[in-house]
Scaffold this active site. Structure first.
Site, PDB file in Angstrom:
ATOM      1  N   TRP A 103       0.862  -1.458  -0.063  1.00  0.00           N
ATOM      2  CA  TRP A 103      -0.068   0.137   0.085  1.00  0.00           C
ATOM      3  C   TRP A 103       0.854   1.258  -0.001  1.00  0.00           C
ATOM      4  CZ3 TRP A 103      -4.408  -1.096  -2.094  1.00  0.00           C
ATOM      5  CH2 TRP A 103      -4.933  -2.261  -1.550  1.00  0.00           C
ATOM      6  N   ASP A 172      -1.756   6.846   6.383  1.00  0.00           N
ATOM      7  CA  ASP A 172      -2.709   5.731   5.991  1.00  0.00           C
ATOM      8  C   ASP A 172      -2.917   4.734   7.006  1.00  0.00           C
ATOM      9  OD1 ASP A 172      -4.371   3.828   4.989  1.00  0.00           O
ATOM     10  OD2 ASP A 172      -2.766   3.345   3.334  1.00  0.00           O
ATOM     11  N   LYS A 196     -12.083  -1.982   6.710  1.00  0.00           N
ATOM     12  CA  LYS A 196     -11.355  -2.810   7.589  1.00  0.00           C
ATOM     13  C   LYS A 196     -12.012  -2.515   8.898  1.00  0.00           C
ATOM     14  CE  LYS A 196      -8.407  -3.358   3.965  1.00  0.00           C
ATOM     15  NZ  LYS A 196      -7.450  -2.290   2.967  1.00  0.00           N
TER      16      LYS A 196
HETATM   17  C1  LIG Z   1      -6.974  -1.984   2.008  1.00  0.00           C
HETATM   18  C2  LIG Z   1      -5.904  -0.792   2.190  1.00  0.00           C
HETATM   19  C3  LIG Z   1      -5.863   0.273   1.420  1.00  0.00           C
HETATM   20  C4  LIG Z   1      -6.784   0.273  -0.046  1.00  0.00           C
HETATM   21  O1  LIG Z   1      -8.141   0.926   0.446  1.00  0.00           O
HETATM   22  P1  LIG Z   1      -9.190   0.972  -0.686  1.00  0.00           P
HETATM   23  O2  LIG Z   1     -10.124   1.687  -0.019  1.00  0.00           O
HETATM   24  O3  LIG Z   1      -9.392  -0.332  -1.256  1.00  0.00           O
HETATM   25  O4  LIG Z   1      -8.508   1.803  -1.716  1.00  0.00           O
HETATM   26  C5  LIG Z   1      -5.024   1.228   1.569  1.00  0.00           C
HETATM   27  N1  LIG Z   1      -4.045   1.101   2.538  1.00  0.00           N
HETATM   28  C6  LIG Z   1      -4.169   0.009   3.339  1.00  0.00           C
HETATM   29  C7  LIG Z   1      -3.252   0.167   4.615  1.00  0.00           C
HETATM   30  C8  LIG Z   1      -5.023  -0.808   3.325  1.00  0.00           C
HETATM   31  O5  LIG Z   1      -5.103  -1.722   4.065  1.00  0.00           O
END
Ligand SMILES: *Cc1c(COP(=O)(O)O)cnc(C)c1O
Length: 361
Positions: A103, A172, A196
Site C-alpha cells: 500500500w 494511511d 477494515k
Molecule cells: C486496504 C488498504 C488500502 C486500499 O483501500 P481502498 O479503500 O480499497 O482503496 C490502502 N491502504 C491500506 C493500509 C489498506 O489496508
C-alpha cells in the site's frame, strides 16, 4: 437461526453484529420516515442528523482536536494516494515516504505524478517483515507519509517516527483505525478506507489539520481539493449515505463498548493469543513479521509446505473460520483480527490452530 461464521477476511471485513442487526431492523423505515435510509434525500433533516452524529462519534472516539476537520469522501484510500500529493505538494519541496509494502508502494507511485519523491526508508530488502527504525525526514519536505499498519505483511508501527517541526506527518490508517489510542496531534492528515475497521466499503475517512486545508493549488479540479468538502461538511455532492450510516451504527457500538481504550485492550489480548501459539509452536507456525513490528490487526504466518497451508485453510473453513488464506504476495496464512473480530472468534481460531498442529506435526 441465521448462520454466522468467524470472518477473518482482510477487507471488506467483519462488522459488529449489533450494528448489522440495527440496520436490518430499521432498513425499511428509517426513524419513522416510512423510507429506507438509502431512499431519503441527503439534504433531509434525518440524514443531516445522522451525518453529523457520525462525524461527532469519530471526533469523540479518535480524540480529534478542534483544529482538525473530519471528512467523509469516496474513492477509497487509493484515491487519497493521489489526493494527498495533490493537496499538499509544495513546488521545490520533496514529498517523503516510508515504504513498508504494497500500500505504501502504491501511494509512492501516485505521489511521483506530482513531483519529486524521496523514499527515506524501506523494508523491501527484508520482504517487508519489519518497520524501518531510524527514519529521518528532511527539514524541507512538503510532508512525510507513512502507512501505520501493513495489512498484507502484518506489520505495524509501534512508535511514530519524528518529523521536523514544519513537516506534517500523513498516515494511511486504513487497517488500524481506532485499533489503539493515538495522539491525533502528531499527524497532519490521517486517512482510512472504511472497510477494515470502520464500516462497509464505499467511504473514506479523512482527518485534516486546519492549516493544511488551504494548501492545494486553485488549479486542481473542484472535487480533488479537500477544501471543497471541508467547506460543505462533506455534502458538496451526494455522499455515500449507506456507508456513512453503517459506519455510524458501528461507531455507536464502539462508543458503548467503552471507546478506543476498551477496543485496544481486547485487541492486545486477541493478538497475544495468536502470536503466543506461533511462538510456542516450535516452528510449526512461522510468523512472517519480525517480532518488533508485529501487527495487532493482521497476523501473518506460514506452515512448512503450501500443501499444509491449503489444508489448514480448508479445515478452518469447515470449522466456520473463514478467510485465512494469506495475500498472494506473502503466501501462507493471515488472520485479520480487526476491532470487530470478537475475542470469542480468536479463541475459536486458537483452539483450531492447536488441534491442527497436534494432528499434523
Ligand atoms: C486496504 C488498504 C488500502 C486500499 O483501500 P481502498 O479503500 O480499497 O482503496 C490502502 N491502504 C491500506 C493500509 C489498506 O489496508
Amino acid at each position: 437461526m441465521t448462520k454466522r461464521v468467524y470472518n477473518f477476511y482482510p477487507g471488506p471485513a467483519t462488522l459488529p453484529l449489533p450494528a448489522l442487526k440495527r440496520a436490518q431492523e430499521e432498513f425499511l423505515d428509517f426513524q419513522g420516515t416510512g423510507m429506507s435510509v438509502i431512499e431519503i434525500s441527503h439534504r433531509s433533516k434525518e440524514y443531516d442528523e445522522l451525518h453529523n452524529a457520525a462525524t461527532e462519534l469519530v471526533r469523540e472516539l479518535l480524540g480529534v482536536p478542534d483544529d482538525y476537520k473530519v471528512l467523509w469522501l469516496q474513492g477509497g484510500a487509493s484515491t487519497q494516494f493521489f489526493m494527498v500529493p495533490a493537496n499538499l505538494q509544495v513546488p521545490g519541496k520533496p514529498m517523503e515516504y516510508v515504504d513498508t509494502g504494497t500500500w505504501s508502494t502504491k501511494a509512492i507511485k501516485e505521489a511521483k505524478v506530482y513531483g519529486e519523491v524521496n523514499v527515506v526508508a524501506s523494508s523491501a530488502d527484508d520482504k517487508f517483515r519489519h518497520i524501518p527504525k531510524d527514519i529521518t525526514f528532511s527539514d524541507n519536505a512538503a510532508y512525510a507519509h507513512i502507512t501505520s499498519n501493513n495489512t498484507i505483511y502484518g506489520t505495524e508501527y509501534h512508535e511514530w517516527p519524528d518529523v521536523p517541526d514544519d513537516v506534517p506527518l500523513v498516515c494511511d490508517m486504513s487497517s488500524d483505525l481506532m485499533a489503539r489510542k493515538i495522539d491525533v496531534k502528531r499527524f497532519g492528515v490521517i486517512y482510512a478506507g472504511a472497510q477494515k475497521n470502520l464500516g462497509p466499503a464505499g467511504v473514506t475517512l479523512v482527518v485534516i489539520r486546519e492549516d493544511l486545508v488551504n494548501r492545494a493549488p486553485e488549479s486542481l479540479p473542484t472535487l480533488l481539493k479537500w477544501r471543497t468538502e471541508v467547506a460543505r461538511n462533506s455534502l458538496f455532492h451526494t455522499p455515500p449515505v449507506f456507508s456513512i450510516y453503517m459506519s455510524k451504527l458501528a461507531l455507536d457500538y464502539w462508543n458503548e463498548f467503552g471507546g478506543v481504550a476498551a477496543i485496544e485492550r481486547v485487541n492486545r489480548e486477541k493478538a497475544k493469543i495468536l502470536y503466543d501459539i506461533i511462538d510456542k509452536s516450535n516452528g510449526f507456525y512461522k510468523g512472517h513479521a519480525r517480532k518488533d513490528s508485529r501487527s495487532l490487526m493482521n497476523v501473518t504466518f506460514r506452515l512448512e509446505t503450501e500443501e499444509l497451508e491449503a489444508k489448514c485453510v480448508e479445515e478452518g473453513r469447515k470449522r466456520n473460520l473463514i478467510g485465512l488464506k494469506g495475500h498472494r504476495s506473502v503466501g501462507g496464512m493471515r488472520a485479520s483480527i480487526y476491532n470487530a473480530m470478537t475475542l470469542e472468534g480468536v479463541k475459536a481460531l486458537a483452539e483450531f490452530m492447536m488441534e491442527f498442529m497436534e494432528e499434523n506435526q
